[in-house]
Design a protein around this motif. Structure first.
Motif, mmCIF file in Angstrom:
data_model
loop_
_atom_site.group_PDB
_atom_site.id
_atom_site.type_symbol
_atom_site.label_atom_id
_atom_site.label_comp_id
_atom_site.label_asym_id
_atom_site.label_seq_id
_atom_site.Cartn_x
_atom_site.Cartn_y
_atom_site.Cartn_z
ATOM 1 N N LEU A 195 0.834 -1.204 0.000
ATOM 2 C CA LEU A 195 0.000 0.000 0.000
ATOM 3 C C LEU A 195 0.857 1.239 0.000
ATOM 4 O O LEU A 195 0.588 2.196 -0.722
ATOM 5 N N PHE A 196 1.940 1.206 0.801
ATOM 6 C CA PHE A 196 2.805 2.375 0.847
ATOM 7 C C PHE A 196 3.387 2.644 -0.537
ATOM 8 O O PHE A 196 3.375 3.780 -1.026
ATOM 9 N N THR A 197 3.899 1.594 -1.180
ATOM 10 C CA THR A 197 4.454 1.766 -2.521
ATOM 11 C C THR A 197 3.401 2.330 -3.456
ATOM 12 O O THR A 197 3.669 3.215 -4.273
ATOM 13 N N GLY A 198 2.197 1.795 -3.314
ATOM 14 C CA GLY A 198 1.115 2.306 -4.128
ATOM 15 C C GLY A 198 0.925 3.797 -3.936
ATOM 16 O O GLY A 198 0.794 4.557 -4.893
ATOM 17 N N PHE A 199 0.969 4.232 -2.668
ATOM 18 C CA PHE A 199 0.804 5.663 -2.386
ATOM 19 C C PHE A 199 1.898 6.470 -3.051
ATOM 20 O O PHE A 199 1.648 7.535 -3.615
ATOM 21 N N VAL A 200 3.129 5.973 -2.973
ATOM 22 C CA VAL A 200 4.239 6.695 -3.591
ATOM 23 C C VAL A 200 3.991 6.835 -5.084
ATOM 24 O O VAL A 200 4.156 7.918 -5.663
ATOM 25 N N LEU A 201 3.565 5.755 -5.694
ATOM 26 C CA LEU A 201 3.321 5.804 -7.135
ATOM 27 C C LEU A 201 2.201 6.774 -7.468
ATOM 28 O O LEU A 201 2.281 7.532 -8.420
ATOM 29 N N VAL A 202 1.138 6.740 -6.660
ATOM 30 C CA VAL A 202 0.026 7.652 -6.920
ATOM 31 C C VAL A 202 0.490 9.093 -6.779
ATOM 32 O O VAL A 202 0.131 9.957 -7.599
#
Lengths: 530, 518
Positions: free
Chosen positions: B41-48
């Motif tokens: 999820l954290f990685t996802g946030f970074v990508l977003v």
């Protein structure tokens, strides 16, 4: 609604299919046997038919030879592709045939017991694709609908088919895909030629036909590419081998829609696209197409005669009957081409009905072998009566629908291909032989298989499916005037236009040739002057 | 072109900076936390966040035609923006896949996994937006190094380690070829900047030059898995964790294609006559070999690997065509987006199906798809749509339109023969795509054998739904994407022709975004 009538017709079934999937009361929990879904699909297809009858047919102007009810919206503007629909005398009765057969096919779905909802949804998507194919006047839009016909039919044969369904359905799709992809390249080539000659990029059929010129070589190749795609679909001998497999393995509804409408799309493609675009290529190929058609007539009839499986017999009779349609069209005069279109509709009615009848037998006995039946006439009289009527209509007895089309075809074709037409006549006789033999072997005599003694006659729903077909057989057989009146003026003007284009192309090429000759003489004449 | 000022240039690479910070942060958090945490999820946030920044810049029209930053090392044009958007979208999907299925993939070290994924994305973005060959090479290596590790991230699975080693050895070899080619080009011209190269090479004709171009092309063709540089692809695709395979087939392939376009259309357009001939042959071989071998595969994952080789071949068809006048560039970019949507979805389905029997070597066999339509109707329906799309049959409209654009650009450029070979290949491919549908829909479950029902999480269901909508909608309304792809290609190949367009765009009202910081 009237300005978007054709779109409504095309997308109403698709909407039905989507609703079938998303509405909860069609789910397996609340609709275990799929009865609600069946009535819903019946309602949608009937509504489509009623709209096409009241709004389309009754308001159609039979004297106007141009496309009517036109809709034109830009779709892929960059490439000049538009959502362009229209209906004329050539397509109107094919549209009617489609919308007319669909409710009957939905009624016949009572023999489908598993995954009813998905079956009906596929049928509805198929109806959308077929109507779109018949109504599209933009070449790319036509291609998209043409390809859209594949997937639903693939699922219908593959999921609800018989023992060799996977083989049959893959063969059906792969044959069709090879042809249609080559046609896609040809379409693109035509469009780029048009752009180079006029500076305008468009996929609109009318502009392509009126403004593009081709050399003879180009026309031959392009016509060949289109003819391959359409010839596989018809199917013209020797591309017919997928058809018996597909027919035999398909469920009853699938066979009806295949014989009734899908096969006509091939010939419709010849009429609408291949001939107007490449008149000289078509002219060059016509004798060969006619010869293949006649081979198909005789070969189909002979193979049908030898069959032991009723459904296979009817399937090969389809190959034979479509040979007449092709022969009539490539003879290319008003009488034979009108006959060809009439025969397409007739074949849809009578062969569709025969497949339904085979389905009725199969539902009860789970076999289609002719030897398993015999003497049914005493046991199931109503069935036997219906079978007789549609058999006679199939062998073109006067006063049934089949006679009208075949007579016009043979009358018109004799002028152009006298020998081939004579050969085709033998197909008429063979047709009577194998159909009447089938009738005799299954209906007459003693009941020699014990199980047939308990055979039940057609029930109310089946009767309801046969009734409209029965009426149409005699309506077209006794009073075909309205049908021919709607088709003939368009066909006459269509043939004239194609001939004019052919002559114009010829004149252009001669002009180019003579100017080239004049140029080549120019230096020597100049030298002579000195 | 560097009148932008340092601050503005940093703004333009802010997506890269966010990704870098994210990659380091994931690693650090993992080290200090010492327990399971939702790294995905954290990685996802970074990508977003990176996505948001790049979009903000994109909407603000900061990616100007032909614009280069950091002493011309990076392009900040629309093609870069396009690459950024595509890679980040695809990466977000891959992270979501990983978040739900990492356990079944036997990947233990989640922190490293996500960190490496971010680094690969950074490398891919640099690779695709490099304005100079050494930077391009650095991007390629950043991307590849992290990717080699990711391929081997399923530590207990032997096939995974094998694929990492194979990919590493062959990949290093091909990188060396490329580097040698770059060195020769530098020796010939004294520059590695892309447009300057084109200017100096104009009219040059020497054997060394052709060798140099050939060597660089080998490096690219290896990455897009063109035949005869494809031998790694099936083994690596099959051995790597499926999330990484999905990532390779989409982001890595797209990145290599865009970088290749920058090279052939930016650096050596004057030598087109020499490399189009080779490209013609390679395109034909790539399509044919990919499709023919795919016919015989039993593993769906491996079949998709061969199909991805074939799709590289289709894109190579359009590479020989004039990118602007004959629409070759827009065709390739459209195809990339369509192919990304379809193959991401397809790999996601493979991942879910294989997760029913985790760790078994035949978990992705085609027989595992038997009767999926009855146990998982939604999964089967989306897979059917992706397969039809890859075959180019409606209702998989995006695939049909992608092929239409490619083959119509080929016909327009006079490559009718190539288009015919292409469509015949497409017909061959229909067979193996349809076979998956045969397994899912047409084969009835055998007797009372208990079929493992694969787990389908909300996240993956969402991805599948989005990809399906994309496959249909991109094809029914292709103009928006295709038009923007056209402008995008033009902004790189022929920036001056676009100035008016950009002026017109600027005239339209849009939210103000002032780059000057206090």
């Amino acid at each position: 609604m009237s300005e978007h009538l054709l779109s409504v017709l095309i997308f109403l079934p698709l909407l039905g299919a989507v609703l079938l999937y998303i509405l909860p009361f069609f789910s397996a929990k609340s609709d275990g046997h799929g009865d609600i879904a069946r009535w819903f699909a019946f309602g949608i297809t009937t509504l489509t038919f009623v709209i096409s009858l009241l709004k389309l047919l009754f308001e159609f102007d039979g004297t106007n030879v141009n496309p009517q009810f036109i809709e034109d919206i830009p779709w892929i503007a960059q490439y000049g592709i538009s959502y362009n629909l229209g209906v004329d005398g050539i397509s109107i009765y094919l549209v009617l045939l489609t919308t007319f057969l669909m409710p009957i096919i939905v009624l016949a779905s009572h023999s489908v017991h598993s995954r009813v909802r998905a079956y009906l949804a596929n049928m509805l998507v198929l109806e959308t694709a077929m109507l779109g194919t018949l109504l599209a006047l933009d070449v790319f839009l036509f291609y998209v609908f043409w390809e859209l016909m594949l997937a639903p039919m693939y699922f219908i044969i593959g999921i609800w088919g018989g023992r060799r369904k996977i083989y049959a359905t893959l063969k059906f799709v792969l044959y069709t895909v090879v042809g249609s992809l080559l046609m896609l390249v040809a379409i693109i080539y035509v469009v780029w030629q048009h752009q180079q000659q006029t500076g305008e990029l468009t996929f609109l059929l009318s502009s392509l036909v009126s403004n593009t010129t081709f050399t003879m070589t180009e026309e031959l190749w392009l016509f060949a590419a289109f003819a391959l795609a359409f010839g596989i679909k018809v199917p013209i001998f020797p591309f017919h081998t997928w058809l018996p497999d597909a027919h035999v393995e398909a469920p009853t509804g699938g066979s009806v829609v295949l014989a009734g409408v899908l096969l006509k799309m091939g010939l419709y493609g010849f009429i609408r696209f291949a001939y107007p675009l490449f008149p000289r290529g078509a002219e060059e190929f016509a004798p060969y197409l006619a010869a293949l058609a006649v081979i198909g007539i005789i070969y189909g009839a002979l193979v049908a005669w030898a069959q032991e499986d009723i459904k296979k017999l009817v399937a090969y009779s389809s190959v034979s009957h479509l040979g007449y349609c092709v022969l009539g069209f490539v003879a290319f005069n008003t009488i034979s081409a009108t006959g060809s279109i009439v025969q397409m509709i007739n074949h849809g009615i009578s062969t569709g009905a025969l497949f339904l009848l085979v389905g009725v037998l199969y539902d009860r006995r789970h076999t289609r072998a002719i030897s398993e039946y015999g003497g049914l006439a005493s046991q199931v009289p109503v069935f036997a009566f219906l079978f007789l009527v549609f058999t006679l209509s199939s062998i073109a007895l006067p006063l049934t629908n089949g006679f009208v089309g075949e007579f016009l075809i043979l009358l018109g074709s004799f002028e152009r291909f006298p020998l081939l037409t004579l050969a085709a006549l033998s197909g008429v006789i063979l047709g009577a032989v194998y159909m009447l033999t089938l009738y005799m072997r299954t209906m007459f005599g003693e009941i020699d298989v014990e199980k047939n003694g308990k055979l039940k006659d057609v029930n109310a729903i089946e009767l309801a499916a046969f009734a409209p077909l029965f009426v149409v057989v005699f309506w077209i057989g006794i009073y075909p005037k309205p049908l021919i009146d709607a088709i003939e003026p368009t066909v006459a003007s269509y043939i004239e236009q194609v001939d004019q284009r052919s002559q114009r192309l010829l004149a252009l090429e001669e002009q180019a040739l003579s100017s080239r000759i004049a140029l080549s003489y120019l230096p020597s004449s100049a030298a002579g002057g000195q | 072109m560097s009148q932008l000022g340092m601050i503005n240039e940093i703004w333009l690479v802010s997506p890269l900076l966010i990704l870098t910070a994210g990659a380091v942060a994931v690693l650090l958090i993992d080290v200090f936390l010492q327990r399971a945490w939702p790294g995905g999820l954290f990685t996802g946030f970074v990508l977003v966040a990176a996505m948001y920044t790049s979009n903000y810049l994109f909407l603000g029209e900061k990616f100007l035609p032909g614009q280069r930053i950091f002493h011309n090392l990076l392009y900040a044009d629309r093609l870069s923006a396009f690459a950024l958007g595509l890679f980040l979208c695809a990466s977000i999907f891959v992270v979501l896949l990983a978040h739900e299925k990492l356990k079944q993939e036997k990947v233990e070290a989640a922190g490293e996994y996500y960190s490496l994924l971010l680094m690969t994305t950074i490398g891919a973005i640099i690779f695709a937006s490099a304005g100079e060959l050494i930077t391009m090479f650095l991007g390629l290596e950043t991307m590849s190094m992290a990717l080699y590790c990711l391929c081997g991230s399923a530590l207990t699975v032997r096939a995974s380690s094998e694929s990492a080693l194979k990919y590493f050895l062959l990949g290093s070899f091909s990188s060396a070829f490329m580097l040698y080619g770059i060195a020769l080009l530098y020796g010939l011209t004294g520059t590695t900047l892309i447009p300057e190269l084109a200017a100096k090479l104009a009219g040059m004709d020497s054997t060394v030059l052709y060798i140099a171009i050939g060597l660089v092309l080998i490096g690219f063709l290896f990455k897009i898995s063109a035949v005869p540089f494809h031998f790694w692809a099936p083994d690596v695709y099959q051995g790597a964790p499926t999330t990484i395979t999905a990532y390779m087939a989409t982001v890595i392939k797209a990145s290599a294609v865009i970088a290749l376009l920058r090279f052939i259309w930016g650096a050596v357009p004057g030598q087109a006559a020499s490399w189009t001939g080779a490209m013609w042959t390679l395109a034909v071989i790539t399509m044919t070999v990919g499709n023919l071998i795919a016919l015989r595969q039993r593993s769906v994952k491996r079949m998709l690997a061969y199909s991805s080789i074939a799709h590289a071949g289709y894109m190579m068809v359009a590479m020989q065509v004039d990118p602007v006048l004959q629409g070759g560039g827009a065709a390739i970019l459209y195809y990339l987006v369509a192919y990304t949507a379809m193959s991401l979805g397809a790999f996601a389905v493979v991942l879910v199906v294989a997760s029913a029997n985790p760790g078994e070597p035949d978990a992705d066999e085609i027989t595992r798809f038997n009767a999926l339509a009855q146990s998982r109707p939604f999964l089967a329906a989306t897979m059917a749509l992706f397969m039809l799309g890859l075959a180019g049959i409606p209702p998989g409209m995006a695939g049909l339109l992608g092929k239409f654009y490619i083959f119509s650009s080929a016909v327009q450029a006079g490559f009718v023969g190539l288009a015919i070979i292409g469509v015949l290949n497409s017909a061959i491919s229909a067979y193996y795509y349809l076979r998956v549908i045969v397994a899912m829909y047409f084969i009835e479950p055998q007797g009372d054998e208990v079929v493992e029902k694969p787990e389908l999480g909300v996240g993956i269901a969402g991805i599948l739904a989005l990809c399906s909508i994309g496959v249909v909608a991109l094809g029914v309304f292709p103009s928006a994407l295709h038009d923007s792809a056209r402008v995008t290609v033009q902004s790189f190949v022929n920036p001056t022709s676009l100035e008016i367009t950009v002026e017109q765009m600027k005239a339209q009202p849009r939210p103000e975004f002032n780059l000057s910081l206090p």
